[in-house]
Write a protein that holds these residues in place. Structure first.
Motif, short mmCIF file in Angstrom:
data_model
loop_
_atom_site.label_atom_id
_atom_site.label_comp_id
_atom_site.label_asym_id
_atom_site.label_seq_id
_atom_site.Cartn_x
_atom_site.Cartn_y
_atom_site.Cartn_z
N SER A 1 99.21 -6.49 -9.57
CA SER A 1 100.01 -6.15 -10.73
C SER A 1 100.07 -7.28 -11.73
CB SER A 1 101.43 -5.79 -10.29
OG SER A 1 102.11 -6.95 -9.84
N ALA A 2 100.39 -6.92 -12.98
CA ALA A 2 100.54 -7.92 -14.03
C ALA A 2 101.71 -8.86 -13.72
CB ALA A 2 100.73 -7.24 -15.38
N ALA A 3 102.78 -8.31 -13.13
CA ALA A 3 103.93 -9.14 -12.78
C ALA A 3 103.55 -10.19 -11.75
CB ALA A 3 105.07 -8.26 -12.25
N GLU A 4 102.72 -9.79 -10.78
CA GLU A 4 102.28 -10.73 -9.76
C GLU A 4 101.36 -11.78 -10.37
OE1 GLU A 4 102.54 -11.74 -5.56
OE2 GLU A 4 103.67 -10.44 -6.89
N ALA A 5 100.51 -11.36 -11.30
CA ALA A 5 99.58 -12.29 -11.94
C ALA A 5 100.30 -13.39 -12.69
CB ALA A 5 98.65 -11.53 -12.88
N ALA A 6 101.50 -13.10 -13.21
CA ALA A 6 102.25 -14.07 -13.99
C ALA A 6 102.90 -15.14 -13.12
CB ALA A 6 103.32 -13.36 -14.82
N LYS A 7 102.95 -14.92 -11.82
CA LYS A 7 103.59 -15.87 -10.92
C LYS A 7 102.66 -17.03 -10.56
CE LYS A 7 106.52 -12.38 -8.67
NZ LYS A 7 106.91 -11.78 -7.37
N THR A 8 103.25 -18.06 -9.96
CA THR A 8 102.48 -19.21 -9.47
C THR A 8 101.76 -18.84 -8.18
OG1 THR A 8 104.07 -20.78 -10.41
CG2 THR A 8 102.68 -21.57 -8.60
N ALA B 1 92.68 -10.83 -14.82
CA ALA B 1 91.68 -9.99 -15.46
C ALA B 1 92.04 -9.77 -16.93
CB ALA B 1 91.57 -8.66 -14.73
N ALA B 2 91.11 -9.12 -17.66
CA ALA B 2 91.29 -8.91 -19.09
C ALA B 2 92.52 -8.07 -19.40
CB ALA B 2 90.04 -8.25 -19.67
N ASP B 3 92.93 -7.19 -18.46
CA ASP B 3 94.10 -6.35 -18.70
C ASP B 3 95.40 -6.98 -18.24
OD1 ASP B 3 93.80 -6.20 -16.00
OD2 ASP B 3 93.78 -4.01 -15.86
N GLY B 4 95.34 -8.25 -17.81
CA GLY B 4 96.55 -8.96 -17.40
C GLY B 4 96.93 -8.82 -15.96
N THR B 5 96.18 -8.03 -15.18
CA THR B 5 96.47 -7.88 -13.76
C THR B 5 95.73 -8.94 -12.96
OG1 THR B 5 94.67 -6.30 -13.46
CG2 THR B 5 96.84 -5.41 -14.00
N LEU B 6 96.12 -9.08 -11.70
CA LEU B 6 95.51 -10.07 -10.83
C LEU B 6 94.27 -9.49 -10.16
CD1 LEU B 6 96.00 -12.97 -9.75
CD2 LEU B 6 97.13 -11.93 -7.79
N GLY C 1 94.43 -10.93 0.11
CA GLY C 1 94.54 -11.09 -1.32
C GLY C 1 95.96 -10.86 -1.79
N SER C 2 96.18 -11.13 -3.06
CA SER C 2 97.49 -10.97 -3.64
C SER C 2 97.57 -9.65 -4.38
CB SER C 2 97.75 -12.13 -4.61
OG SER C 2 97.65 -13.36 -3.96
N SER C 3 98.80 -9.26 -4.71
CA SER C 3 99.00 -8.02 -5.42
C SER C 3 98.27 -8.02 -6.75
CB SER C 3 100.51 -7.82 -5.65
OG SER C 3 100.73 -6.79 -6.58
#
Length: 461
Positions: free
Chosen positions: A265-272, A402-407, A261-263
């Motif tokens: 974090s919210a920063a990771e979620a924002a990536k492609t 997710a609802a909190d912006g994380t992946l 799986g991927s990280s």
């Protein structure tokens, strides 16, 4: 000692609505008394060097004590969240993290062949607990047990485990003084090196007589937002989990492995998304032959690890225009085998998420084809075809924000039957509304020398 995963899941009753639940060995009355690090393994009265940089340990419970609360098998049905853990350290400490791992069991099989153990789901940030003390570690590790069989007759059990991340970090162990499999004795499981998110491992060590000295606390998560309903709703700064769920192990392949799986974090979620696809993972004429594709935005290189014939080689390969392609000459012992396990890790960059895929390399084609991938009425529907010689499952991982912006990640399985596979699964609200990225993987089938293959697909409602 025998592995206890197959029996332990049946020992825990299904729990519907629940409040906070604490589980694990009695750390108030049990103290660390056995000095063992991840650089060491213990068994049959002997301590030897492990040669590994990390390890993962959990307590399965006491032998013969069905429903025993002194276990790290999460006792509450989900969805829920591990919100904290209390850990008792001895005189030596070190950096470590908590991990969620998962086993699956086919309830129609009573001969032990229906248990698939175990796969890394997620992990917490690294922490270093104080020595000679009991300390509380705040966590936010979502889990989903499924004690009611699904359409494939599978039930799922998730486990809270401890993963020290250096060879010198000491594992907080209580040893009963006996490694006998007598009723009432503790039985634990361990992996060397540690079990990482997305890995599907069959090399668990049975550790009779040992208990890992930590307790977890879980809370329900009725709205599926990844926060404990009792203490974390509306709170900020809770410790998060990283490493999205991979997919559970494929039946019939003793060497197959899930994709990582991927990280979280919210920063990771924002990536492609990396969109990793493995079109070819073959072994031919003493060479490992791989063709994989990523999003064309990916840059840099991938790290490759290949294990076969008791030997492991590691090397890097460049990502060029979204493609990874190489033919690598194998060592002598590996050349004598026509199959092995290949792990390809993309570390990510400023724009693209990290990801890992781990599957079997072999000469036979899996012919994995996706026919349908859609979200409709809040449910994910995925289906397709595969070689009629393939056995086990096709594993589907959905990464979503997710609802909190994380992946977040949702691991699913589709049973293979006569060259076809399909699944329909009700999605968490955030996934149903926002969609996500699918990784669709067959890990391989060693008996028929069929290689693993992976597809990727974005889905939207």
């Amino acid at each position: 000692a025998a592995m206890l995963c197959g029996a332990a899941i049946s020992a825990l009753p299904a729990s519907g609505a629940h409040g906070a639940v604490t589980f694990g060995p009695d750390i108030a009355n049990l103290a660390p008394n056995f000095g063992l690090t991840c650089g060491q393994v213990a068994g049959l009265g002997v301590v030897a060097a492990s040669g590994t940089p990390s390890c993962t340990w959990y307590t399965g419970g006491r032998i013969g004590a069905l429903g025993d609360p002194q276990t790290h098998l999460i006792p509450a049905d989900g969805p829920g969240v591990v919100t904290s853990a209390r850990i008792r350290m001895g005189a030596t400490t070190g950096p470590m993290r908590f991990s969620i791992i998962q086993l699956l069991r086919d309830v129609t099989k009573t001969d032990g062949t229906g248990t698939f153990c175990c796969q890394g789901i997620s992990e917490s940030p690294i922490f270093t607990p104080p020595a000679n003390a009991i300390s509380t570690i705040p966590l936010r590790l979502p889990y989903v047990n499924r004690f009611t069989r699904d359409v494939n007759n599978l039930v799922a059990q998730q486990i809270l485990a401890l993963t020290p991340v250096t060879p010198q970090a000491q594992i907080p162990l209580f040893f009963t003084g006996s490694e006998d499999s007598a009723p009432g004795n503790f039985s634990s499981g361990a992996w060397y090196p540690g079990l990482a998110p997305g890995q599907n491992r069959v090399d668990q060590r049975g550790q009779t007589g040992f208990a890992v000295l930590f307790q977890g606390t879980v809370e329900p998560d009725a709205n599926g937002d990844g926060l404990g309903d009792e203490t974390q709703q509306g709170a900020a700064g809770n410790a998060g989990g990283s490493g999205g769920a991979g997919n559970s192990g494929g039946a019939g392949d003793s060497g197959g492995a899930g994709d990582a799986g991927s990280s979280g974090s919210a920063a990771e979620a924002a990536k492609t998304p990396a969109k990793v696809q493995v079109e070819r993972a073959g072994v031919s004429r003493g060479r490992l032959d791989v063709l994989a594709r990523l999003t064309k935005r990916a840059s840099g290189e991938v790290d490759v690890r290949y294990t076969s014939g008791g030997r492991t080689i590691t090397f890097s390969a460049p990502v060029q225009d979204g493609t990874v392609k190489f033919r690598r000459t194998l060592t002598g012992a590996q050349r004598r085998r026509s199959t092995g396990i290949v792990e390809i890790t993309y570390g990510g960059d400023d724009d693209v998420r990290k990801d890992t895929v781990r599957l079997r390399a072999a000469s036979g084609k899996a012919r994995l084809v996706r026919k349908v991938a859609e979200i409709k009425d809040g449910s994910l529907r995925v289906s397709g075809t595969i070689s009629s010689r393939a056995r086990g499952v096709v594993r589907v991982r959905m990464n979503y924000v997710a609802a909190d912006g994380t992946l977040a990640s949702l691991p699913l399985r589709a049973r293979i039957s006569s060259g076809r596979w399909s699944l329909t699964e009700k999605l968490p609200p955030a996934a149903a509304q926002g969609g996500g990225q699918l990784s669709i993987q067959f890990t391989g089938y060693e008996k028929a020398r069929i290689r693993g293959e992976q597809d990727a697909k974005e889905v939207r409602p």
